[in-house]
Design an enzyme around this catalytic site. Structure first.
Site, short mmCIF file in Angstrom:
data_model
loop_
_atom_site.label_atom_id
_atom_site.label_comp_id
_atom_site.label_asym_id
_atom_site.label_seq_id
_atom_site.Cartn_x
_atom_site.Cartn_y
_atom_site.Cartn_z
CG ASP A 246 -1.77 -1.10 1.17
OD1 ASP A 246 -2.20 -0.83 0.01
OD2 ASP A 246 -2.69 -0.94 1.93
CG ASP A 259 -1.39 -3.47 4.67
OD1 ASP A 259 -1.95 -3.26 4.15
OD2 ASP A 259 -2.28 -4.61 5.42
CE LYS A 261 -4.61 -5.32 6.00
NZ LYS A 261 -4.93 -5.89 4.70
#
Length: 340
Positions: A246, A259, A261
């Site tokens: 990412d 990352d 989420k």
């Protein structure tokens, strides 16, 4: 029966009982009758007590504690004493020996000792975005999905069945489709923000769901700087797996694989993110062994954003924690390779 009839006769005449009891017992010339109000108790032959056959000397303390109280007066101490009398002293066992950490057969270091770090170039301010190679190598996501523990599979399947009961099969498919779509829009909006494309980010923010996620991570974005890669493909040349990172940037001065989420439920602790730390560790190892990247990473960051706009939870992974999850990742990768 005769005595009862006699007593009834006397009771019919006033003063009869009084006169009868006033007669002195010492006068022998007058006959007298002694009435008793006591009841004769007739009992069968006394049974033998089975407790008399017990070794009274050996169990006297136990018998005394049982027979001396009408209500239970047991305490932990008295229970231990009774157990000791009945069964002897308890066996003493040491604390269980903790099993050692399993070591992967094909261990590869997280940090690449032979990687050459190139000097910073003048155009280094532009984040890298390498396309994901289409090869037969498995992705990090696929490896983790196919090596879930039986417990993880059980809870995942139970959640799926519960959602299908509530939404129906078609409704559940639409629900998961919308989740993926919202995630893609959220990542695109973040990429636009990092590339300073304010107009594009504003367009993405028109969606209420994406606007809520962006508002959720606003306080985290203030601590992120020096973005080096966005939605960029990585490949571990030695272990033969790939993935899509990412973001790689500095979080409070530490270079991290980040990352992003999304979640509808709060995840305030790292353990609430399930296999996400293994995913981050896998990406870190891949970057460090990928020749396309002229830098190495030793930290990770998982940011859980919420649709309702509540503050996101950032979970920072220091080098020691990343190393622990790297070993777990290698075991999962090993399990996948053995399975396939």
């Amino acid at each position: 029966l005769v005595r009862m009839q006699f007593l009834q006769i006397l009771s019919r005449k006033p003063g009869s009982l009084e006169v009868l009891f006033q007669i002195p017992f010492c006068q022998k010339q007058f006959p007298y009758t002694c009435l008793s109000t006591s009841v004769c108790v007739y009992s069968k032959k006394k049974k033998g007590n089975s407790y008399e056959q017990v070794d009274q000397e050996k169990y006297k303390n136990l018998i005394r504690s049982v027979t001396s109280y009408k209500t239970s007066a047991q305490t932990p101490e008295t229970i231990l004493e009774e157990d000791s009398l009945l069964y002897g002293p308890p066996a003493k066992h040491g604390p269980p020996v903790k099993a050692g950490t399993k070591t992967p057969k094909n261990w590869v270091p997280l940090i690449n000792p032979s990687k050459r770090i190139l000097p910073v170039s003048s155009d280094s301010n532009a984040p890298m975005k390498i396309g994901l190679q289409r090869t037969k190598m498995p992705s990090v996501t696929r490896i983790l999905q196919q090596t879930l523990s039986p417990q993880q599979v059980f809870y995942l399947e139970r959640w799926k069945q519960k959602m299908i009961e509530e939404l129906g099969k078609e409704g559940f498919e639409e629900y998961t489709k919308n989740l993926f779509l919202q995630g893609e829009l959220f990542h695109s909006a973040l990429e636009s923000l990092f590339l300073s494309e304010e107009a594009s980010a504003r367009d993405q923010g028109e969606d209420d769901a994406v606007a809520g996620y962006l508002s959720s991570v606003e306080h985290v974005l203030e601590d992120i700087s020096d973005v080096k890669a966005l939605e960029s493909g990585v490949l571990h040349e030695t272990l033969q797996y790939l993935g899509l990172v990412d973001c790689v940037a500095k979080y409070r001065g530490q270079l991290c694989v980040i990352d992003w989420k999304t979640s509808e439920k709060p995840k305030p602790f790292l353990e609430n993110t399930y296999d996400n730390p293994l995913q981050v560790a896998a990406y870190i190892g891949a970057i460090n062994h990928d020749a396309n990247y002229d830098f190495q990473v030793c930290c990770g960051l998982i940011v859980v954003a919420y649709k309702n706009g509540s503050p996101a939870h950032p979970h920072f992974m220091d080098p020691d924690l990343c190393s622990q999850y790297w070993n777990k990742w290698l075991l999962r990768l090993e399990k996948y390779m053995d399975k396939n």
